[in-house]
Structure formats: C-alpha cells, structure tokens
Design an enzyme around this catalytic site. Sequence first.
Site, short mmCIF file in Angstrom:
data_model
loop_
_atom_site.label_atom_id
_atom_site.label_comp_id
_atom_site.label_asym_id
_atom_site.label_seq_id
_atom_site.Cartn_x
_atom_site.Cartn_y
_atom_site.Cartn_z
N ASP A 47 124.71 86.09 39.82
CA ASP A 47 124.18 86.02 38.46
C ASP A 47 124.85 84.92 37.64
OD1 ASP A 47 122.52 88.28 38.96
OD2 ASP A 47 124.25 89.58 38.62
N ASP A 74 128.96 79.52 27.77
CA ASP A 74 129.67 78.58 28.63
C ASP A 74 131.08 78.27 28.09
OD1 ASP A 74 128.48 77.18 26.50
OD2 ASP A 74 128.47 75.30 27.60
N ASP A 190 133.09 65.54 24.10
CA ASP A 190 131.85 66.07 24.67
C ASP A 190 131.00 64.93 25.23
OD1 ASP A 190 129.39 67.30 25.13
OD2 ASP A 190 129.10 67.95 23.06
N THR A 360 116.08 70.88 19.53
CA THR A 360 117.00 69.74 19.51
C THR A 360 118.32 70.19 20.10
OG1 THR A 360 118.08 68.06 18.15
CG2 THR A 360 117.85 70.25 17.17
N HIS A 363 124.29 68.77 21.02
CA HIS A 363 125.30 67.82 21.50
C HIS A 363 124.99 66.41 21.01
CE1 HIS A 363 127.08 70.77 24.31
NE2 HIS A 363 125.83 71.20 24.42
#
Length: 548
Positions: A47, A74, A190, A360, A363
């Site tokens: 999973d 996450d 990022d 949108t 990031h």
Amino acid sequence: MEKPIKIIPLGGLGEIGKNCLVLEYDQQLLVIDAGIIFPEESVYGVDLVAPDFTYILERKDQVVGIVLTHGHEDHIGALPILLDRIRAPVYGTPLTLGLARHKLEDAGIKNFRFFPVEPGGTLHTGPFSVRFVHVCHSIPDGVGLILETPVGTLVHTGDFKIDQTPVDAIPTQLELFALYGKDALLLLSDSTNVDKEGYSISEKEVGEKLEVIFFKAQGRIFVATFASHIHRIQQILFLSRRFGRKVILAGRRLEENTQIAQKLGHLHVPQGLIIPLSHMRDYPDDQLTIITTGSQGEPMSVLYRVASGEHKQLKIREGDTVIISSRPVPGNERAIARILNQLFMAGAHVFYQEISPVHTSGHAHREELKLILNLIRPRFFMPIHGEFLHLVFHSQLARRLGIPRERIILAQDGDVVELTQDGFSIAEHLETEDIMISGKGIGDIGPQILRERIRMSRFGAVVALLLVDPQEPRLVDEPRIIARGLSEEGEAMENKLKELVEELIAAEPHLLRDENVLKEAVQRVLRRHLGKSLDRRPLIIPVVVQVK
C-alpha cells in the site's frame, strides 16, 4: 580541525515522496520530516512505502528533535513508524501537528511530545536553532526552515511556491529568507517542478476555472482532491454556497482533515453547508457538490469505488460533472487513466489537469527557483525533493546562476554528506532498504515475498499437499494438487501433476525420509513439466504434513 555537519537524506532524493532528512552535528541528530510514498505498480500488494530509519534507530538516544515542514503524507505519513521506535520531541506548525496527531492516535501511538511553533517563530534544540518561515504550498501552515548550526546557516525551503494571490492572503515570507538566510552556507531547495518553465499558476486562478465549471454544471458535481488540500476545499465550499449547492464530504480522512482545519481556523465552513451523505436524497442533483478522496486512483478510495460502480450510495449518472483536481503522482498515471475511462463510459462530464486548468501545483516552477537561489546566494547548494533527473536539472540551473560545479552537492538517498565552511564530501553511502507497508503489516514484506507475488501474478501458483507417515515412511493418502492461474483445463492439469508426484515417490521412496529433500524434488519435477508443457514458471509450493 573544524567539525563537519552531516546531511543524510533517507528519502526524497531520487523520488518524489518518502521525504526524510537527517542533520547530525557532534553526534546529535535533527530529523526533518518522515514521509511515505505510493509504491510502483510492480510492487504487488504493497500500500505504501516508508524510508529505512535504521540510521536514526541506531542513534535514537542522540535524536534531539523531529521537525515537520507541513502536513502532507509524503512528509508526515511515516511518523507513526518512527515514533513507535523512538521518543523524541516533534516540532511543527499547529495544523501540521494536528494532522500528525490524528495519524499517531489512529496507529495507537501514545506519549508523544508535540511542540507547536508558529511561522516566524524559532525553536532551539541541541546545537540547532531553527526558524520557521511561512511558505505557500497546497496546504496551509507549511514552512521553510532557516537553521543556525555551529558550522553555519542552512536554509531548507520545504515544499514551496511563490503565490502572489494565495487563498489565505499569506504569501511566502521572502523577507525572512532574505533577512536570515542571505549568504547561507547551504541551500537545500525543492526540485519537483524545476522542469516547468515560468511561474506556477496561482491557486486563485484555479478557483476562477472551477467557477466556470460550477456555473455550467446542471447535475451533481464531484470534485476529487487530496484530503489535505485545505485551500482547494475552501474554494469548493465557497463556490458551492454561491451556486446554491450543499456539500457532502465522502471519505473519512477528508472529514477528519476538514474538522481539524476548521478547528484551527484554516477553513471557514458556513453553517449548514455540509450535509451527511445519508441526506443526499433530500436534494435535487443540481444542488449537490460531493468532495471525494481518490484523485490518485487509489484502490478502495471513494472515487475508485464510485467510478467502478462499487460504492453503495454513490453511482455516476449521465450528466454528472466530475473534476479531478490534482496532478498524478509519478507511478499513478495508469490507475488514474482507468478511472477516467470508467467515468467517461458512465456518461459524466470529466475535467482533469491535462485538458483544463483545474489544478495547480504547490511546488515552485523554474523562475521561482531562480528567485530563491538569487535571494539566498548560498556558498553551497543541494537540490532535494525530486527524482534524480530533477536534481540534475536543478543543479544545472544553479550553475547557470553562478554557483560553481564544485559547490553543488548532487546527492542520493543514503549518502552521508559532510559539510564545512571550506567544502564537502560524500563520506559514505548507507545501504538502505525501504519499509513496505501492507495493510497493518509494517516492514514484514521483503524482496523474497515481492518476487513470489510477481511470479504468482505472471505465471500462477501450484500447491502440492503431501501427507506423510514419518515412521514408515510412506504416503498416508494420494497427493493433492491445487493449481491456480495456469490453465482453463484446471482439473486435467492437476491430475497430470498428481501423477508426476506419485511417479516420483514410487521411483525414489527414500525422499520421504527428509522433508526438505522431498520438497525440492517435487518442485523440480513440477517445474520441469510446466516449463515444457506451458512455457511458464509458476510459484510451486510443496506442503508436507507429517501424520502419525
């Protein structure tokens, strides 16, 4: 000699998700985020996937804190696994900790220590001083971090974008990045959308497109989005009220997150707007909006069950409008395509990102990443949060902005980066093995089990049951063969395989004296026959039961 600071990514460098970064100075560890990722389709029956926390667990008494940048899965999804094994203070903004608290309580984790920090605030733990900087993202209360360490200042952007018209009217605090992060020793940034030109679309522009869809819709409106996308949910609530629609929240996590966000003041819900699913029949179709989970095609999510006709109360009807208000997470494209096809076949009007700007990203695109690089002007740069190609593209972008190649740290999960004012090195690479989560099982699925699942899915399985009297030794009864997924001629196939086992034992009765030798011989005979007759390699499972 100057002591280095160690930067150890355990997840998030080489994939989008599973984010976890360890900072270590003088044997004191600060953990940033503990997230999960969806598995690839080839990882059968799994999973979720979490990082390998072995490095942290081996030093659990040296962990001075866990800092959470925001409340997406996450970044916080693996927190219950980590806090089940260590006791460390957890720092985050109020909404992030509210979402994390719910996860821990669901998992039965108790005695955790949470310390809320508002954006703009600072925490001190061990040798680290950490300032929270508000950033725009697809969830409220997200932060970047400015970390003061004995080696120098480190800037961690978190997941961010530069939205000039955010829904909550709180833009990214660029002034704090400039004030406290200028000329930092290291920038960790990022990289998710480094391959996207220009600037990211504002969340308010998505709201304008959704408004057009709401205006034209004549039947029910289904909107599938992430349960944590509070800003998107807020816009859907406002539009539903404007167009005279009641709202149904379909999905347990969606209901929970909405309640937490509302309680903390991040979501405004007009009284009486949200109704329970059981009251749906009290309203005509053109007065209903249904917000669902399952925008990533997750099996057993609400949207999955609605699209496949398996949901008990919600069925897609011709004339319904369905909006998939998210972007596919890498690896989920095929599952989402199946749902889209099912929705179209049911007669729905379907809107999704590839054909309409109904989503949108949270990031930053390339121009926003350039802005941060130019604003900080770090001595060293380390791209994070992306597949390896994103990290490479981000490194190339930094070089074009004047950061020398030798000052760019292109790392992968498991690398132990040692950094000083004068330079860096990758001191070692940790051999890590992801934690597989299947149902309530955590970490009990290894490579062997995955190989067996793959083999069963591709070639089928054969079970050979043998009842053996170990005293004689002899077969107490004839062998029983169960073959699944091999051939339509199942009974004939099983009879043939039974004959082969009987012939084997008749020719070599000494095999009955050793259970392991018997199993290997049965596997060998059946594997050889099935390979020649069917050109297949099913999973063969001999089972020997000793009967006195």
